[in-house]
Design a protein around this motif. Structure first.
Motif, PDB file in Angstrom:
ATOM      1  N   UNK A 170       0.842  -1.182   0.000  1.00 39.43           N
ATOM      2  CA  UNK A 170       0.000   0.000   0.000  1.00 39.43           C
ATOM      3  C   UNK A 170       0.884   1.240   0.000  1.00 39.43           C
ATOM      4  N   UNK A 171       0.419   2.264  -0.687  1.00 43.74           N
ATOM      5  CA  UNK A 171       1.113   3.536  -0.683  1.00 43.74           C
ATOM      6  C   UNK A 171       0.623   4.340   0.517  1.00 43.74           C
ATOM      7  N   UNK A 221      10.222   8.884   1.666  1.00 48.35           N
ATOM      8  CA  UNK A 221      10.523   9.779   0.551  1.00 48.35           C
ATOM      9  C   UNK A 221       9.713  11.052   0.751  1.00 48.35           C
ATOM     10  N   UNK A 222      10.381  12.198   0.751  1.00 50.14           N
ATOM     11  CA  UNK A 222       9.682  13.464   0.931  1.00 50.14           C
ATOM     12  C   UNK A 222       9.851  14.323  -0.304  1.00 50.14           C
ATOM     13  N   UNK A 276       7.003   5.252  -8.439  1.00 50.13           N
ATOM     14  CA  UNK A 276       7.313   6.668  -8.664  1.00 50.13           C
ATOM     15  C   UNK A 276       6.169   7.357  -9.407  1.00 50.13           C
ATOM     16  N   UNK A 277       5.573   6.656 -10.360  1.00 47.30           N
ATOM     17  CA  UNK A 277       4.460   7.222 -11.127  1.00 47.30           C
ATOM     18  C   UNK A 277       3.275   7.531 -10.213  1.00 47.30           C
ATOM     19  N   UNK A 278       2.936   6.622  -9.311  1.00 41.69           N
ATOM     20  CA  UNK A 278       1.823   6.849  -8.387  1.00 41.69           C
ATOM     21  C   UNK A 278       2.144   7.961  -7.387  1.00 41.69           C
ATOM     22  N   UNK A 279       3.397   8.023  -6.946  1.00 46.84           N
ATOM     23  CA  UNK A 279       3.805   9.107  -6.050  1.00 46.84           C
ATOM     24  C   UNK A 279       3.698  10.454  -6.759  1.00 46.84           C
ATOM     25  N   UNK A 280       4.125  10.487  -8.029  1.00 49.46           N
ATOM     26  CA  UNK A 280       4.027  11.720  -8.815  1.00 49.46           C
ATOM     27  C   UNK A 280       2.578  12.178  -8.952  1.00 49.46           C
ATOM     28  N   UNK A 281       1.679  11.234  -9.197  1.00 49.86           N
ATOM     29  CA  UNK A 281       0.250  11.578  -9.335  1.00 49.86           C
ATOM     30  C   UNK A 281      -0.293  12.164  -8.036  1.00 49.86           C
ATOM     31  N   UNK A 282       0.023  11.534  -6.911  1.00 42.85           N
ATOM     32  CA  UNK A 282      -0.442  12.057  -5.625  1.00 42.85           C
ATOM     33  C   UNK A 282       0.160  13.431  -5.349  1.00 42.85           C
ATOM     34  N   UNK A 283       1.429  13.604  -5.643  1.00 40.82           N
ATOM     35  CA  UNK A 283       2.084  14.894  -5.431  1.00 40.82           C
ATOM     36  C   UNK A 283       1.393  15.982  -6.247  1.00 40.82           C
ATOM     37  N   UNK A 284       1.158  15.708  -7.525  1.00 37.80           N
ATOM     38  CA  UNK A 284       0.463  16.684  -8.370  1.00 37.80           C
ATOM     39  C   UNK A 284      -0.942  16.962  -7.847  1.00 37.80           C
ATOM     40  N   UNK A 307       4.642  16.385   0.404  1.00 36.99           N
ATOM     41  CA  UNK A 307       4.152  15.063   0.791  1.00 36.99           C
ATOM     42  C   UNK A 307       5.304  14.238   1.316  1.00 36.99           C
ATOM     43  N   UNK A 308       4.977  13.377   2.256  1.00 36.89           N
ATOM     44  CA  UNK A 308       5.921  12.367   2.730  1.00 36.89           C
ATOM     45  C   UNK A 308       5.322  11.014   2.390  1.00 36.89           C
ATOM     46  N   UNK A 309       6.097  10.181   1.720  1.00 37.05           N
ATOM     47  CA  UNK A 309       5.672   8.837   1.365  1.00 37.05           C
ATOM     48  C   UNK A 309       6.415   7.832   2.235  1.00 37.05           C
ATOM     49  N   UNK A 310       5.702   6.828   2.719  1.00 36.90           N
ATOM     50  CA  UNK A 310       6.312   5.773   3.520  1.00 36.90           C
ATOM     51  C   UNK A 310       6.080   4.450   2.801  1.00 36.90           C
TER      52      UNK A 310
END
Length: 116
Positions: A3-4, A34-35, A101-109, A25-28
């Protein structure tokens, strides 16, 4: 499926009415943290805060970015509960998507830039 997990970082403009701006955002992902933060949004805060307050917020956010390898999920959980009145973080949230990385980018945007 992993899970993200993520937490949104906010600059608190007016705490009395909970007015805030998402700046990062901070991702765990397991043991990895990853921040990401927006330098553009940090710069925009200059017009919203007195110089001393802006410098504090900017310094803390940039320091968090440099020290992200030192953080754990427990540290993030602690910070979400005990932040100050200028910076706050949402509780860790989970999504049933792979932490790519793609999913993190989407959430960040989505959360930092409001869509796209």
């Amino acid at each position: 499926m992993n899970k993200l997990r993520y937490s949104i970082i906010y600059a608190v403009i007016r705490p009395e009415i909970s007015e805030q701006i998402s700046v990062g955002l901070i991702f765990v992902d397991g043991d990895k943290v990853d921040m990401r933060y927006s330098s553009e949004k940090l710069k925009a805060l200059q017009g919203l805060f007195p110089e001393e307050s802006y410098n504090f917020i900017s310094r803390v956010i940039r320091s968090m970015g440099r020290r992200q390898a030192e953080y754990t999920a427990d540290t993030i959980d602690y910070l979400t509960r005990y932040s100050n009145n200028m910076i706050s973080m949402s509780p860790l949230q989970s999504m049933d998507i792979t932490p790519t990385e793609q999913n993190k980018d989407k959430l960040y945007r989505n959360y930092v830039y409001g869509g796209n």
